[in-house]
Design an enzyme around this catalytic site. Structure first.
Site, mmCIF file in Angstrom:
data_model
loop_
_atom_site.group_PDB
_atom_site.id
_atom_site.type_symbol
_atom_site.label_atom_id
_atom_site.label_comp_id
_atom_site.label_asym_id
_atom_site.label_seq_id
_atom_site.Cartn_x
_atom_site.Cartn_y
_atom_site.Cartn_z
ATOM 1 N N GLY A 140 17.849 -66.566 90.595
ATOM 2 C CA GLY A 140 18.607 -65.497 90.889
ATOM 3 C C GLY A 140 18.883 -65.821 92.640
ATOM 4 N N GLY A 163 18.469 -63.697 95.984
ATOM 5 C CA GLY A 163 17.981 -62.474 96.641
ATOM 6 C C GLY A 163 18.666 -62.224 97.974
ATOM 7 N N GLY A 164 18.237 -61.045 98.620
ATOM 8 C CA GLY A 164 18.875 -60.829 99.787
ATOM 9 C C GLY A 164 18.760 -61.894 100.945
ATOM 10 N N PHE A 165 17.755 -62.530 101.131
ATOM 11 C CA PHE A 165 17.883 -63.798 101.926
ATOM 12 C C PHE A 165 17.750 -65.433 101.600
ATOM 13 C CE2 PHE A 165 13.751 -61.688 102.148
ATOM 14 C CZ PHE A 165 12.874 -62.791 101.725
ATOM 15 N N GLY A 166 17.925 -65.438 100.120
ATOM 16 C CA GLY A 166 17.713 -66.637 99.598
ATOM 17 C C GLY A 166 17.503 -66.714 98.261
ATOM 18 N N PRO A 167 17.393 -68.065 97.453
ATOM 19 C CA PRO A 167 17.344 -67.914 96.254
ATOM 20 C C PRO A 167 16.178 -67.650 95.569
ATOM 21 C CG PRO A 167 17.097 -70.182 97.276
ATOM 22 C CD PRO A 167 17.515 -69.347 98.236
ATOM 23 N N VAL A 168 15.911 -67.199 94.529
ATOM 24 C CA VAL A 168 14.733 -66.708 93.751
ATOM 25 C C VAL A 168 14.373 -67.652 92.623
ATOM 26 C CG1 VAL A 168 13.651 -65.034 92.808
ATOM 27 C CG2 VAL A 168 15.174 -64.508 94.375
ATOM 28 N N LYS A 212 10.543 -66.279 96.222
ATOM 29 C CA LYS A 212 11.713 -65.920 97.223
ATOM 30 C C LYS A 212 11.848 -66.768 98.207
ATOM 31 C CE LYS A 212 13.864 -61.677 97.525
ATOM 32 N NZ LYS A 212 13.849 -60.273 97.902
ATOM 33 N N ASP A 267 19.328 -50.384 100.945
ATOM 34 C CA ASP A 267 19.920 -51.166 99.890
ATOM 35 C C ASP A 267 19.675 -50.941 98.576
ATOM 36 O OD1 ASP A 267 22.120 -53.061 99.477
ATOM 37 O OD2 ASP A 267 20.821 -54.982 99.857
#
Ligand SMILES: *[C@@H]1O[C@H](CO)[C@@H](O)[C@H](O)[C@H]1NC(C)=O
Ligand SMILES: *[C@@H]1O[C@H](CO)[C@@H](O)[C@H](O)[C@H]1NC(C)=O
Ligand SMILES: *[C@@H]1O[C@H](CO)[C@@H](O)[C@H](O)[C@H]1NC(C)=O
Ligand SMILES: *[C@@H]1O[C@H](CO)[C@@H](O)[C@H](O)[C@H]1NC(C)=O
Ligand SMILES: *[C@@H]1O[C@H](CO)[C@@H](O)[C@H](O)[C@H]1NC(C)=O
Ligand SMILES: *[C@@H]1O[C@H](CO)[C@@H](O)[C@H](O)[C@H]1NC(C)=O
Ligand SMILES: *[C@@H]1O[C@H](CO)[C@@H](O)[C@H](O)[C@H]1NC(C)=O
Ligand SMILES: *[C@@H]1O[C@H](CO)[C@@H](O)[C@H](O)[C@H]1NC(C)=O
Length: 822
Positions: free
Chosen positions: A518, A520-525, A539, A636
């Site tokens: 996925g 996430g807020g600041f980059g891929p997971v 993350k 958020d």
């Protein structure tokens, strides 16, 4: 056994006579105890035998309370070497050693006592005293000469009992410290320890591995500085001894109240007292409260205050060394002397009401007067401050500090004066050693003051990496520092393990696309599997954009200290060059939105599960909002940020936008509105005002989404243009709320719960923040059967409204991009 020597026979006979009405308190070379058997101290205060802690099946030899709090373990012998069946035996060997044998007669544990030459007989006894001390002695003892060979009090585990010494034997070098259990089910040595540091004037350190977390002390004559609980009271008296042979602190009970001091498995030092009427332990004091002023948070000459926000200030006569950094909440570089002027002519500045600074670089003299102390400090250019050693009887002795003053904290009720030398700033700067500067540069480049320490101290597996970092030229680092321009402060990190980049790379097949789960807020997971088989979510900060960095920082700071079953747990982190990575527990069932908004998967979530998810979310948010010291606003909350574990328990994730508040100042304004369209309330979207009630609004939206299976933002209806909130309101007004429910829930639903959830959802999304309930009320309303208040019209607007808002409030581009769902 074989031959009984006459003394032993005599002894045994005597012993049997003495103890015929009580249980045995002794084992001997002739009498061992097996698993299942125990011995009990004379006054029946303590019992010794084999036990299994918590859910564990392992067998350990331990001592526990017998008369009160039965079964509470205070000492464990074979902490790191459990027996996996009930075959254990404890015996006293003919050489005076106390040993634990397993079924096949292998020695699992030994007291390693060394027999002194004077011992004639080879018969020894081990006795459990009513103090909780297990002692081994030569059985030829008499009342005046006990010939003690070994005692368990010399080897504390996680518990300090009255009479135990906490400190160091300077002759043998034996350190008597506390080491936490690994978990409530596992008494093996955990990473937390509490130790009396004898460099300079003694003080107590709380550590995680070798990283310093907290500092108590130094000893002021009546208590550890900054920890007034030792101050003379009616329950216990504390003695501090410093001699050529040993340095220790010891407490004794002076009333009938029973007290124990425990270093808990999660690192808190607690003083617990037994309340007989209630039959339970109450926490009388706990050092966990220090966590808002972690060690060295405020740098040199900084002063930390748990009641202020920001927590750091400079001591009187000092100013921030790097004002920019200081303003950006990176206090690690600390403060320096203000330039001398006509008002400030040097000399000494008296400060009181503080926890005395770190004394590792100090010296002391018990007989000097304060005047002599001042003279000595004045004459020695390295001396930075002085104080009385002992505050009793008007003060005596001399304590001198020789380096920059670290880790001072405002502390009311501390009567100790400290006199700080005032010098011109250039002079003071000149003292900064090369290694201090190196440390500063390195810590700043890593953006984290303690990460460097963690990196250097904890991660022993990272030695190679360490060497390489050391070898890097300082200029490189400074250059890189300029380029990255990160001013991040993360002392909250101390509790979180540093994980080496190569381990993370290995766990995720070098961040392979096939492992990506996925964004996430600041980059891929990524999904990863650590060496020990644990599944984790990794993350990765995608770029070094300031925004990503801020969120990364935020996430760490917010979540580091949080522990709740409805919050996703951070397991570790890594910062290595440009790589910044956070490691979380893996959530087998992805996020809530992947179920409720998916036509086929939504049928896998029946109503009881959904209701449990709603309750779990409420509990998680309540935990964030409820803490009186640090209130956290997530900002958020959305279905995509609610993760589900293998049992479908909801866990809140993604704290990249969270804000932490100290004290009661819980409404704030921001120029940059962040959050996700469809979940943020009007006062925030329009005026940038957010508070815990913004999270309540988001929660309400999620509840209505869970019930309806529809996204607020994408909702459409053939009859009207309202969004989901408007539609819900309409149905509610028409007494048709139940129609909101997703069709797939019809079979499993409990009408009253569904209606109650919708009602509470509507209360949460009311237009005015002040009308919305707190999370505590929300949870109570969901769980109770009582009559609910009437909701007012929700803040519902359509997509067009949002467009207008964007123009009207001239939000920056950044905000607009952030308003779109990710
Ligand atoms: C006793 O000595 C052995 C060997 O040196 C050591 O492995 C063990 O940990 C020691 N036991 C205790 C209780 O110190
Ligand atoms: C106890 O032992 C000590 C030394 O072995 C001896 O001097 C003393 O007389 C003994 N006392 C008694 C009461 O036996
Ligand atoms: C402590 O100070 C006294 C008085 O100045 C001095 O005589 C003594 O030698 C000092 N003791 C130590 C251990 O330095
Ligand atoms: C100052 O004190 C330190 C620590 O006691 C000592 O090592 C140093 O020699 C002293 N310097 C002078 C000039 O006396
Ligand atoms: C770091 O960046 C901020 C804006 O992101 C800027 O205001 C500040 O001057 C920069 N600091 C340095 C040392 O470059
Ligand atoms: C990951 O990268 C390292 C270094 O580039 C390489 O040695 C290793 O084989 C890679 N591992 C995998 C699983 O691709
Ligand atoms: C959730 O995950 C567990 C473990 O992977 C799996 O057994 C279960 O079927 C999943 N539940 C749903 C509803 O997908
Ligand atoms: C809704 O139902 C309640 C009782 O079921 C009734 O008292 C109320 O008048 C109804 N409201 C409307 C608008 O029909």
């Amino acid at each position: 056994m074989e031959y009984h020597s006459i003394p032993l026979l005599l002894f045994t006979t005597l012993f049997l006579l003495v103890s015929e009405c009580g249980a045995l308190d002794t084992i001997s070379t002739k009498k061992a105890i097996k698993d299942g058997e125990t011995i009990v101290s004379h006054g029946e205060m303590y019992e010794l035998g084999f036990f299994s802690p918590g859910k564990s099946k392992n067998r350990y030899l331990g001592i526990w309370y017998k008369k009160i709090s039965t079964g509470t373990v205070v000492w464990v012998a074979n902490r790191d070497t459990p027996i996996n069946d009930a075959s254990g035996t404890l015996k006293v060997c003919r050489d005076g050693n106390l040993v634990i044998l397993s079924g096949d007669n292998t020695v699992i544990w030994s007291s390693n006592s060394t027999v002194s030459a004077s011992v004639g007989s080879n018969d020894f006894v081990a006795q459990l005293l009513d103090t909780g001390n297990l002692v081994v002695w030569d059985e030829n003892r008499n009342s005046t000469n006990k010939n003690l060979l070994w005692e368990s009090f010399d080897y504390p585990g996680d518990t300090l009992l009255p009479g135990m010494k906490f400190g160091k034997d300077l002759v043998t070098g034996l350190q008597k410290s506390l080491t936490s259990w690994k978990s409530p089910d596992d008494p093996s040595c955990g990473l937390y320890n509490h130790i009396l540091d004898t460099n300079g004037y003694p003080q107590a350190f709380g550590r995680h591995g070798s990283v310093l977390l907290s500092r108590l002390g130094p000893w002021t004559g009546v208590s550890f500085s900054g920890f007034a609980t030792e101050i003379p009271n009616h329950i216990s008296s504390t003695e501090f001894v410093i001699s050529e042979k040993e340095i220790y602190v010891k407490y004794e009970l002076i009333s009938s109240v029973v007290e124990r001091r425990v270093l808990t498995w999660d690192g808190k030092l607690m003083i617990l007292r037994w309340i007989d009427q209630k039959r339970e332990w109450i926490v009388y004091a706990d050092t966990g409260g220090d966590s808002s002023c972690p060690f060295e948070l405020c740098g040199s000459y900084g002063l930390c205050s748990i009641n202020k926000h920001p927590p750091c200030s400079c001591m009187q006569g000092f100013e921030p060394k790097f004002p920019q950094e200081w303003k950006a909440s990176d206090w690690s570089s600390g403060c320096q002397h203000k330039p001398l002027d006509s008002m400030n002519r040097g000399g000494f500045q008296k400060i009181s009401g503080i926890k005395l600074p770190d004394t590792r670089f100090s010296s002391y003299n018990h007989s000097m007067t304060l005047g002599e102390c001042e003279m000595t400090c004045r004459r020695n250019i390295s001396c930075t401050a002085y104080a009385n050693l002992d505050i009793r009887n008007g003060g005596s002795g001399c304590l001198l500090w020789f380096k920059q003053l670290m880790d001072a904290r405002e502390y009311e009720g501390e009567d100790h004066n400290i006199y700080i030398k005032m010098v011109a700033s250039e002079l003071a700067g000149g003292h900064q050693s090369d290694s201090d500067k190196w440390k500063r540069v390195l810590t700043t480049i890593l953006s984290i003051s303690s990460a460097a320490l963690v990196l250097f101290a904890v991660a022993s597996a990272c030695r190679k990496k360490k060497r390489r970092l050391h070898m890097k030229k300082k200029e490189d680092l400074e250059g890189a520092f300029d380029k990255k321009n990160t001013s991040v402060q993360m002392n909250f990190l101390d509790d979180i393990p540093f994980i080496c980049l190569y381990k993370i790379a290995k766990a995720t097949d070098n961040f392979s696309v096939s492992n990506k789960i996925g964004e996430g807020g600041f980059g891929p997971v990524y999904k990863g599997v650590l060496e020990d088989g644990q599944e984790v979510a990794v993350k990765r900060l995608s770029s070094t954009s300031q925004q990503g960095l801020d969120e990364f920082r935020n996430e760490l700071v917010s979540i580091a200290k949080l522990q709740h079953r409805n919050l996703v747990k951070l397991l570790g982190y890594c910062i290595d060059g440009n790589e910044m990575v956070l490691i979380y527990e893996y959530m087998a069932n992805k996020s809530l939105d992947s179920f409720i908004f998916d036509e086929t998967r939504s049928s896998m979530l029946d109503w009881p599960q959904r209701f449990q998810i709603i309750l779990g979310m409420a509990r998680g948010i309540l935990y964030l909002h409820q803490d009186s010291r640090f209130q956290i606003i997530h900002r958020d909350l959305k279905a995509g940020n609610i993760l589900l574990d293998s049992d479908m328990n909801p866990k809140i994730s993604d704290f990249g936008l969270a804000r932490t508040f100290v004290g009661h100042d819980t409404t704030a304004k921001t120029k940059k509105v962040v959050g996700t369209y469809g979940y943020i309330p009007p006062e925030y979207a329009v005026h940038g005002r957010f508070s815990i009630k913004s999270d309540v609004f988001s929660f309400g939206v999620m509840v209505l989404e869970i019930v309806s299976g529809k996204k607020n933002r994408e909702f459409s209806h053939e009859d009207h243009n309202d969004n989901l909130l408007g539609h819900t309101w309409r149905l509610y007004k028409e007494n048709k709320s139940i129609q909101l429910m997703n069709a797939c829930l019809r079979a499993s639903c409990v009408d009253s719960e569904v209606l109650r959830s919708i009602h509470v959802g509507l209360l949460c999304v009311q237009h005015h923040a002040k009308d919305r309930p707190s999370m505590l009320s929300v949870l109570l309303m969901l769980l109770s059967e009582g009559v609910l208040p009437e909701p007012k019209q929700p803040a519902f607007f359509t997509d067009e409204n949002y467009g207008e808002i964007n123009c009207a409030s001239s939000l920056d581009e950044n905000m607009i991009t952030r308003l779109y769902p990710r």
